[in-house]
Write an enzyme that holds these catalytic residues in place. Structure first.
Site, mmCIF file in Angstrom:
data_model
loop_
_atom_site.group_PDB
_atom_site.id
_atom_site.type_symbol
_atom_site.label_atom_id
_atom_site.label_comp_id
_atom_site.label_asym_id
_atom_site.label_seq_id
_atom_site.Cartn_x
_atom_site.Cartn_y
_atom_site.Cartn_z
ATOM 1 N N PHE A 89 0.590 -1.113 -0.033
ATOM 2 C CA PHE A 89 0.291 -0.258 -0.101
ATOM 3 C C PHE A 89 0.641 1.044 -0.052
ATOM 4 C CE2 PHE A 89 -2.415 -3.130 2.024
ATOM 5 C CZ PHE A 89 -3.895 -2.423 1.523
ATOM 6 N N TYR B 58 0.682 10.999 -10.602
ATOM 7 C CA TYR B 58 0.135 9.723 -9.220
ATOM 8 C C TYR B 58 -0.494 8.463 -10.276
ATOM 9 C CZ TYR B 58 -2.829 6.908 -6.458
ATOM 10 O OH TYR B 58 -3.477 6.317 -5.655
#
Ligand code: NAD
Ligand code: UDP
Length: 332
Positions: A73, A141
């Site tokens: 993550f 991103y």
């Protein structure tokens, strides 16, 4: 089975660590607490403070632990920031992945479940978005995450590290008992911002854009409860443990809610008026993002428990009321 969770102190990571522990997995967590909170990590997990990009630190963790699988993550994920400082994103996210895969190769760890995102698709050509649709990110991103998917693909071909890329759409909610939840500084996501207004921490919500080609002019998004999302990671680990091939899965509900509808649902759940004003569009926001996620249901056996947006918001509100300061200043 020992699972190493990188970014396990973050919002989604901490809920996944919690579910893994509940289901009897042995869990180790790596996190540099840049956006995460130590207090969010289930106390039965072993915590290693450090950075995914730090090779000698990661080597030490992989030497100390007998790791079977990795859930990754650890990343930066704020779209507008990525537009201003793209290299920060390619460094932390993409270079971090290269370092992680190199260490996994050296320690013969062959399974990774990875947090990908709807942002890898960019502006969709069709709704709902299928896994096979073109991936053309509109911000650094999304590009950094798409590069991570591609790097895993080539590492798999070269050294047999199998991966599952889970492409999340919008994530919200908190553990039902309110003990862990979302706490970002600054907060950028719609649901926690709405609840900050409901709690009196902000004066009003600004809705970014009311002139989109949607039912009420505001953006439409597809929400999944964070615990349902956590469970998808456990199913992905099982999928890899069975020897299946690398693959990517969307995680969404196949239902879209407009920002205005989310606001109305939050007003109902909280009983607060939640003042809102219309503001200009936020650059880079596609009008509508809805996932086709039947593949995750069919192949992984994923069955989300939360199918009602008010129930999802209620769990976030429960966390918020129990933790008005989140994990608290200095609770890193
Ligand atoms: P988060 O910021 O709460 O969690 C990220 C965790 O990773 C934090 O604990 C942070 O301290 C840690 N971290 C970051 N860089 C690190 C590094 N170099 N070394 C060690 N630890 C590091 O974010 P989140 O909302 O839980 O999201 C988790 C993942 O899911 C991210 O990769 C994000 O891209 C992806 N994602 C999130 C959403 C969403 O709606 N929240 C949607 C799509 C995808
Ligand atoms: N949004 C908004 N006001 C806010 C924060 C978000 O109108 O203060 C909108 C945003 O423009 C998008 C939706 O809420 O249309 C969801 O944004 P979020 O950042 O929560 O998730 P994203 O869809 O970007 O992953």
């Amino acid at each position: 089975m020992t699972v190493l969770v990188l970014g396990g102190a973050g919002y989604i990571g901490s809920h996944t660590v919690d579910r893994l522990v509940e289901k009897g997995f042995d869990v180790a967590v790596v996190d540099n607490l840049v956006t995460g909170h130590k207090a969010a990590i289930n106390s039965k997990a072993r915590f290693y403070y450090g950075d995914v990009r730090d090779t000698s630190f990661l080597e030490q963790v992989f030497t100390t632990e007998k790791i079977d699988s990795v859930v990754h993550f650890a990343a930066f994920s704020v779209v507008p920031e990525s537009m201003r400082v793209p290299l920060k994103y390619f460094d932390n996210n993409t270079a971090g992945m290269i370092n992680l895969l190199e260490v996994m190769e050296r320690h013969n760890v062959k399974q990774i479940v990875f947090s990908s995102t709807a942002a890898t698709y960019g502006e969709p050509k069709q709704i709902p978005i299928k896994e096979t649709d073109p991936q053309v990110p509109t911000n650094p991103y999304g590009e950094s995450k798409l590069a991570m998917e591609k790097i895993m693909h080539w590492a798999d071909l070269a050294s047999g590290i199998k991966f599952v890329a889970l492409r999340y759409f919008n994530v919200a909610g908190a553990k039902a008992d309110g003990s862990i939840g979302e706490d970002h500084h600054p907060e950028t996501h719609l649901v926690p911002i709405i609840l900050q207004v409901a709690a009196g921490e902000r004066t009003e919500l600004k809705i970014f854009g009311a002139d989109y080609p949607t039912k009420d002019g505001t953006n439409v998004r597809d929400y999944v409860h964070v615990v349902d999302l956590a469970d998808a990671h456990i199913l992905a680990l099982a999928y890899l443990a069975k020897g299946n091939d690398s693959d990517a899965f969307n995680l969404g509900s196949a239902t879209g809610f407009s920002n205005q509808e989310i606001l109305e649902a939050a007003r109902k759940v909280t009983g607060q008026p939640i003042p809102a004003t219309m503001a200009p569009r936020r650059p880079g926001d596609p009008a509508t993002l809805i996932a086709a996620s039947d593949k995750a249901r069919q192949t992984l056996g994923w069955q989300p428990q939360y199918d009602n947006i008010e129930d999802i918001i209620r769990t976030a509100w429960n966390w918020k009321q129990g933790h008005p300061q989140g994990y608290g200043e200095g609770a890193k």
